[in-house]
Write an enzyme that holds these catalytic residues in place. Structure first.
Site, PDB file in Angstrom:
ATOM      1  N   SER A 109      44.377  35.158  37.079  1.00 33.02           N
ATOM      2  CA  SER A 109      43.861  34.699  35.793  1.00 33.02           C
ATOM      3  C   SER A 109      44.801  35.223  34.740  1.00 33.02           C
ATOM      4  O   SER A 109      44.730  36.381  34.342  1.00 33.02           O
ATOM      5  CB  SER A 109      42.442  35.246  35.570  1.00 33.02           C
ATOM      6  N   GLU A 110      45.699  34.384  34.302  1.00 28.76           N
ATOM      7  CA  GLU A 110      46.653  34.800  33.279  1.00 28.76           C
ATOM      8  C   GLU A 110      45.911  35.160  32.002  1.00 28.76           C
ATOM      9  O   GLU A 110      46.276  36.092  31.289  1.00 28.76           O
ATOM     10  CB  GLU A 110      47.688  33.706  33.040  1.00 28.76           C
TER      11      GLU A 110
ATOM     12  N   TYR B 259      53.304  29.540  34.044  1.00 29.34           N
ATOM     13  CA  TYR B 259      51.879  29.839  34.173  1.00 29.34           C
ATOM     14  C   TYR B 259      51.369  30.674  33.014  1.00 29.34           C
ATOM     15  O   TYR B 259      50.343  31.342  33.110  1.00 29.34           O
ATOM     16  CB  TYR B 259      51.600  30.521  35.524  1.00 29.34           C
TER      17      TYR B 259
ATOM     18  N   PRO C 263      47.593  29.299  30.580  1.00 36.97           N
ATOM     19  CA  PRO C 263      46.200  29.765  30.554  1.00 36.97           C
ATOM     20  C   PRO C 263      46.014  31.014  29.688  1.00 36.97           C
ATOM     21  O   PRO C 263      44.914  31.293  29.236  1.00 36.97           O
ATOM     22  CB  PRO C 263      45.902  30.081  32.031  1.00 36.97           C
TER      23      PRO C 263
ATOM     24  N   HIS D  49      58.053  25.748  38.160  1.00 35.38           N
ATOM     25  CA  HIS D  49      58.676  27.063  38.360  1.00 35.38           C
ATOM     26  C   HIS D  49      60.027  27.124  37.659  1.00 35.38           C
ATOM     27  O   HIS D  49      60.934  27.814  38.110  1.00 35.38           O
ATOM     28  CB  HIS D  49      58.881  27.370  39.845  1.00 35.38           C
TER      29      HIS D  49
HETATM   30  C1  LIG Z   1      48.353  29.193  37.077  1.00 34.53           C
HETATM   31  C2  LIG Z   1      49.120  29.747  38.223  1.00 34.53           C
HETATM   32  N1  LIG Z   1      49.275  31.070  38.347  1.00 34.53           N
HETATM   33  C3  LIG Z   1      50.005  31.594  39.353  1.00 34.53           C
HETATM   34  C4  LIG Z   1      50.594  30.790  40.284  1.00 34.53           C
HETATM   35  C5  LIG Z   1      51.448  31.385  41.415  1.00 34.53           C
HETATM   36  N2  LIG Z   1      50.776  31.259  42.712  1.00 34.53           N
HETATM   37  C6  LIG Z   1      51.017  30.216  43.537  1.00 34.53           C
HETATM   38  S1  LIG Z   1      50.054  30.237  44.903  1.00 34.53           S
HETATM   39  C7  LIG Z   1      49.307  31.686  44.433  1.00 34.53           C
HETATM   40  C8  LIG Z   1      48.217  32.278  45.289  1.00 34.53           C
HETATM   41  C9  LIG Z   1      47.036  31.369  45.449  1.00 34.53           C
HETATM   42  O1  LIG Z   1      46.109  31.918  46.329  1.00 34.53           O
HETATM   43  P1  LIG Z   1      44.823  31.134  46.804  1.00 34.53           P
HETATM   44  O2  LIG Z   1      44.173  30.502  45.636  1.00 34.53           O
HETATM   45  O3  LIG Z   1      44.000  32.051  47.587  1.00 34.53           O
HETATM   46  O4  LIG Z   1      45.380  29.935  47.696  1.00 34.53           O
HETATM   47  P2  LIG Z   1      46.128  30.031  49.095  1.00 34.53           P
HETATM   48  O5  LIG Z   1      47.592  30.094  48.812  1.00 34.53           O
HETATM   49  O6  LIG Z   1      45.635  31.212  49.811  1.00 34.53           O
HETATM   50  O7  LIG Z   1      45.795  28.759  49.805  1.00 34.53           O
HETATM   51  C10 LIG Z   1      49.838  32.138  43.214  1.00 34.53           C
HETATM   52  C11 LIG Z   1      49.413  33.365  42.531  1.00 34.53           C
HETATM   53  C12 LIG Z   1      50.417  29.397  40.119  1.00 34.53           C
HETATM   54  N3  LIG Z   1      50.945  28.520  40.956  1.00 34.53           N
HETATM   55  N4  LIG Z   1      49.676  28.908  39.086  1.00 34.53           N
END
Ligand SMILES: Cc1ncc(C[n+]2csc(CCOP(=O)(O)OP(=O)(O)O)c2C)c(N)n1
Ligand SMILES: Cc1ncc(C[n+]2csc(CCOP(=O)(O)OP(=O)(O)O)c2C)c(N)n1
Ligand SMILES: [Mg+2]
Ligand SMILES: [Mg+2]
Lengths: 410, 338, 410, 338
Positions: D59-60, D86, D89, D129
């Site tokens: 949560s940014e 990101y 937010p 990205h």
């Molecule tokens: C708004 C935002 N913040 C951070 C990221 C970077 N990021 C990409 S995947 C991820 C983890 C996500 O974890 P989860 O929701 O559990 O999904 P999973 O990869 O385990 O399927 C992060 C922090 C992003 N893509 N978007």
């Protein structure tokens, strides 16, 4: 597999609109004293019921009853009444001042005085509130000078925030009152951050977050709950449910959950629902939640059930969207009258003393107002200098702002 | 021809489009039964029912995010954010989603949505009811940004915006809702109803996005303005007696560069005005473009008159607002520069 | 009243880090078949328990048991197995392709195949998923061509999204698969909006929202729940809890609530927790939630309990933050092996047929890959034109973009 | 003197400041045990404990919002957003809260917080990205915006940012994390460890915010650049043989106008480069300022070389990235303009 049957959108509507006769007889108001008081370290899961009831102390006869009664000594109750009366009289004067053109805008607390006034009594020096615009009782109960409050409302030269903010957007670190933001809900997660800082430093100060029923829909509310739940921050998470968000009834923000307090259940938080018009109940629940935070047991969500008896602000006319009679029909009564009745019942107060105190307070408020107006009002008298407009953007004024100030001629 | 206020014009555009197209839906905070805090949606719920015009929870993110989903499903949401100052919670959905959807799906999913919001100051709203965030939209590829300065433009441009196949940010200068504002706050407000510029055609028609309008022909200097500042510019020109050509941009993106460059090349001088803070405001882009494209015609530095680089203060509102005096001085300095 | 005692910050930590031996013996995994199946129109409050358990159908012996069994005919189960095997083989090929430099990035589903593959089988034509990057099974099960998927991964000239998006960010309206966003969670509220549109139009199509455990902390999740709850949108709100969010264990996002499903309780939503590695259970629960939505009974929150057996993406090495053995120790097993065992138990399948099918699918996938690579890969062959870079920013290219395209020389 | 990568330099600055001041806390997604997806916080949790360096929920908004509360309580949070893409937010908390707190409380509450985020493209990260949102920060009064182009600057500026009494946006050009990038993507990367510009002083010291640096002296044209583009500019100058003066702005706000104007007045020509999309990018402000302040010295239109006004694409990355060829052409056109 499709059913062929048609979907339809559900758009919640309040039970009554202008022209209807409000009837709250089917609203369940639990008897005063009937709701149990768990230990502060009880498992949150075990107190789930407390989010679906209303904790009340003052009964119809003005008696304080049940396990939540007795959190305050008599002296404090008298002080509490005075705080609420002061806030109401202050509000009335400022509403009038706005109508007289002495300032641009005002927001009153009518009917909600108990919440902020009683809550403040549960805090200690150094704790920090992150309030919305409808908790000036926190300042009144903390002994903040009325004149200073008025100077803020007038944006005059005595305004501690130099005329920069909208009226009622007070700020006082010393009184544990965080600078108010015009952006709803943003301060909720900040309160959690403040509390986390206290925990990181191994201090003993706690924070209190404030939000309205409507504003719980905002993202910051979620962020606040997530962070508070994860880091067990020492914070009291308050929701003031005054039934309305400008013209929008609480059902739009609440949706399918029975109460706002229930939001806490998704986070494993203890969630209490309390009669916000009952000074004693508010204080008792606040004290409970504050103790929990202070003992490092983590956050508590508290929903105060109340009613916004006035308009949203001086820019609003509620008769356009709700029956005029709704406020009177609202079943939880008036917080000042209820505490007054309790004190009379206890033999600590009388109609005469009340009238006399009202007059006294009015005098004090009027005197403060005179003092404030002697400095100035929004359009008259001594006002913050245009130079002030350029200050405090940064700790040190950067060259481009210096140039602009010069260009502006100040 | 009749006169309308800008509020009525906005309401009229919504009414016309909702009537024409059942996929147009209107929602936002307080826009349903009550008709919006500025009354721009008055009567629409009554006329079109609760599922076409409704109140939302106080979540700008939710309003825009739900709107994107609806738009992707083929509807035409026209949502209201109560104040431009409260668009920030929705900014991620606007920038990362609404603006990118067509691109990232190669046209498979689109977002024909309008996001309306009252913008600008001059109503003693202090820092959270006065902002002009247009530059935060014009920097975002995939968005169009529109801002009217008259009731007719408000109606026509809003109709075009609703018809547009892409997301449009529709900024409504709230200081103009009831009447034109020339920056002389001490004078009484003239209602649109009694003002020449308040006239609207009997036949409501869309006004194309992307076309500026020359509000005043002139030879000495070109003034680029939009929203409230158009009226301030007209006043400043009149009061200084400077023969300024005043262009109301109407659409900030895509910009009508032809009209802008044509005028500056002719006058050789340019003043840009806006209410938003100076640094990195939309005026910066205008200045950058004009200097690049009209370099060899320019006889004086392009000047910007804008809000100071401070939050919009309450008590000092009229020292902040770039009124006719400041604009007049810039005009004079620009025409006198050699 | 301050206590003098000191606060401290609670920062949740996973039970095991690299070097530790994971031991899930104290994790409560309910017996298959032991959790009740309420009617879809039962009061959400009455099914609160379903958020704190795990709905399971396949038992240790591979039998389908209990009230959630039997949602799919045999033929469909065989198809389901094939979908999951296809996804896994596809993933393995694409992982390898990425290592070979044929593309920049890849994300696999290892261990999570059942969720998206089974879910898709509960939907009807015209319904819309709003997926994250880890639900390609929705496409596979919907019959989307593998070659097209690979072209997207390679960003080659056959890529339907013209090389613009990161690999695995598919989009196919026809297959009910909304364009994937790199911004976590944003699509959750959009799914709700899509569902609202369907309800406004009195259509019979429903939406499915997808989110990871970690991403439930984002604001859009809250907005989604608020809007879904208020307008009773016909949407299934899915949470894939694969225990990890890159290097962060699920306890950081979950905080003090026992489960992610519990988040729904704050909104009065039915919330079900299901074994995500049990194809039959996933399908049965999905079907239940889909039926609820379709019958205009509103949204359902579903938490799929699974485990991300691989790295987060090709950029990630999980051995840096969790024990290598954790995946094997994870108590819910492998979804393909479990369905396979069930089919064998039922006499519908055999080791031989499995091996043979594996070979067949591999052949199909390899053929598709050849086809895709014949078009091109990220750095070779026919690739989207740079001209494409300027298309689709708007429906009609505005003058400034035309000028830029010209300046770029295309 | 030793060499460090920019990642090590960032880590080193955090380490030094955490060691010096117990009120410095570091948190963000994956920054705790793991040490960040780019490893900028590696080892800090181990050294300073879980309450000084920890993972957060995704949560940014929460990260920045909690940071503001901590800063108001007297701590010095230095938070990480995983990618600049990101930050949206968190934008409301940054703009409406962090940036305004000192002003609206007249100095009673302040926000000494640093928000770090990797920025820019060139790593095949596609549209989510690769973004460079600096202009969205520089338009916001109350923020400072910093972007280093070398390890030494990264360390020194980050130390200054953490010491700063106001919120600082600290943009880390991720394409520079491991080595300088001259825009020739087809050539092997040179590590900072083997590059002159990778040297850092043994004594870590803060580098003042608000001071640009002249990276290359020259007479024919002034190039204004920052982050990755500084290295592209150096390459373009070398490859074209044009005698360009290359200024690394280092701080975008407050801008070192003295250095900038001084140079342009001397060379009479100016090229501005950045990776962010052109329209309303930070280059617009630079162009607007330079044309205004150096008008009578300018011999050619100021040119901007920037990312196109499209999302950052994946496959077409190198057609999007403003590389040495495009920069070189702009330099040539500018010095040849008469
Ligand atoms: C708004 C935002 N913040 C951070 C990221 C970077 N990021 C990409 S995947 C991820 C983890 C996500 O974890 P989860 O929701 O559990 O999904 P999973 O990869 O385990 O399927 C992060 C922090 C992003 N893509 N978007
Ligand atoms: C982010 C944001 N959105 C919208 C508004 C406009 N607004 C001001 S008060 C208000 C209603 C708030 O209702 P509630 O939270 O119930 O508080 P109450 O006024 O009843 O105390 C709205 C929508 C705002 N100030 N900030
Ligand atoms: Mg309210
Ligand atoms: Mg996960």
């Amino acid at each position: 597999m499709t059913t062929g049957s048609k979907l339809s959108l559900h758009v919640p509507e309040p039970d009554w609109r202008p022209g209807d006769t409000p009837d709250f007889s089917n609203v369940q108001v639990p008897k005063a004293g009937s709701v149990r008081r768990p230990e502060v370290d009880e498992d949150p899961e075990a107190m789930r019921d407390l989010a679906y009831t209303i904790i009340r102390v003052l009964d119809r006869k003005g008696r304080a009853v049940g396990p939540w009664a007795g959190s305050l000594p008599d002296e404090a109750l008298l002080t509490g009444l005075r705080h609420m009366m002061t806030l109401r009289i202050y509000d009335a004067r400022m509403m009038m001042a706005q109508r007289q053109g002495k300032t641009s805008f005002y927001m009153q607390h009518l009917g909600e005085e108990a919440i902020s006034c009683a809550f403040q009594m549960s805090l200690a020096k150094g704790d920090m509130n992150f309030p919305t615009y409808r908790q000036a009782g926190l300042l009144v109960a903390a002994g903040y000078p009325l004149t200073k409050m008025m100077c803020q409302v007038y944006s005059n030269d005595g305004d501690p925030v130099r005329g920069r903010q909208l009226p009622v957007f007070y700020s006082s670190k010393e009184h544990g009152f965080f600078s108010i933001s015009g952006n709803l809900a943003t301060q909720y997660i900040q309160a959690v951050g403040w509390a986390m800082a206290s925990a990181i430093r191994q201090d003993d100060k706690i924070a209190a977050a404030w939000i309205g029923d409507g504003s719980t829909a905002e993202s910051d509310f979620h962020a606040g709950l997530v962070f508070a739940s994860t880091y067990r921050a020492p914070v009291v998470l308050n929701i003031v449910n005054n039934q309305w968000a400008i013209s929008t009834f609480q059902g739009i923000a609440r949706g399918g959950s029975g109460t706002f307090a229930a939001r806490g259940h998704g986070f494993g938080l203890p969630a209490l629902r309390v009669d916000g018009n009952d000074y004693l109940a508010v204080h008792a629940v606040a004290q409970w939640a504050v103790e929990r935070a202070r003992r490092n047991l983590g956050p508590t969500l508290v929903e105060y059930v109340t009613y916004r008896a006035g308009g949203h602000s001086t820019s609003d006319d509620p008769s356009a969207y709700r029956p005029k009679e709704e406020s009177a029909a609202w079943p939880l009564g008036d917080p000042i009258l209820r505490l007054k009745a309790h004190l009379i019942e206890k033999g600590l107060w009388s109609e005469d003393r009340h009238t006399q105190t009202e007059a006294e307070i009015t005098e004090t408020v009027v005197a403060a107002q005179k003092e404030a107006e002697a400095i100035g009002t929004l359009h008259d008298g001594r006002r913050p200098s245009p130079r002030d407009m350029f200050e405090d953007v940064y700790a040190t004024m950067p060259p481009h702002l210096r140039r602009q100030r010069q260009e502006a001629g100040f | 021809m009749a006169n309308m206020t800008m509020i009525e014009a906005v309401q009229n555009a919504l009414d016309i489009m909702m009537d024409r197209d059942p996929s147009v839906v209107v929602f936002g905070e307080d826009v349903g039964y009550f008709g919006g805090v500025f009354r721009c949606t008055a009567g629409l719920q009554k006329k079109y029912g609760r599922t076409r015009c409704f109140d939302t929870p106080i979540s700008e993110l939710g309003i825009v995010g739900a709107g994107i989903g609806m738009a992707a499903a083929g509807m035409k949401p026209c949502v209201e954010l109560q104040f431009a100052d409260y668009m920030y919670p929705a900014y991620d959905q606007i920038v990362s989603e609404a603006a990118r959807l067509r691109y990232r799906s190669a046209g498979e999913f689109t977002c024909p949505m309008v996001v309306r919001m009252p913008t600008g100051g001059g109503i003693f709203g202090a820092q959270t009811h006065s902002q002009s965030p247009e530059a935060l939209f014009t920097h975002v590829t995939g968005l169009k940004t529109v801002i009217p300065s008259t009731p007719e433009d408000a109606r026509g441009l809003l109709m075009a915006a609703i018809d547009d196949p892409d997301p449009v940010i529709f900024l409504e200068p709230k200081r103009l809702y009831n009447g034109p504002f020339d920056g002389h706050h001490e004078r009484p407000v003239v209602s649109w109803k009694k003002h020449d510029l308040g006239a609207v055609a009997d036949d409501a028609t869309a006004i194309p996005i992307g076309k500026a309008r020359i509000m005043r022909l002139g030879n000495e200097v070109t003034v680029l303005a939009y929203g409230t500042m158009v009226h301030v510019a007209l006043t400043a020109a009149e009061e200084t007696g400077i023969d300024a050509e005043i262009i109301d941009l109407r659409t900030l993106l895509p910009l009508d560069t032809e009209t802008v460059f044509g005028s500056v090349r002719r006058t050789g001088r340019c003043v840009i005005i806006h209410e938003a803070t100076l640094t990195c405001g939309y005026g910066a882009e205008l200045a950058a473009l004009v200097q690049e494209q009209c370099f060899y015609h320019l006889e004086a530095p392009i000047q910007r008159v804008a809000g100071w680089d401070t939050p919009y203060p309450h008590a000092q509102e009229w020292f902040y607002f770039p009124g006719p005096k400041r604009v007049g001085e810039a005009l004079r300095a620009t025409v006198e520069a050699i």
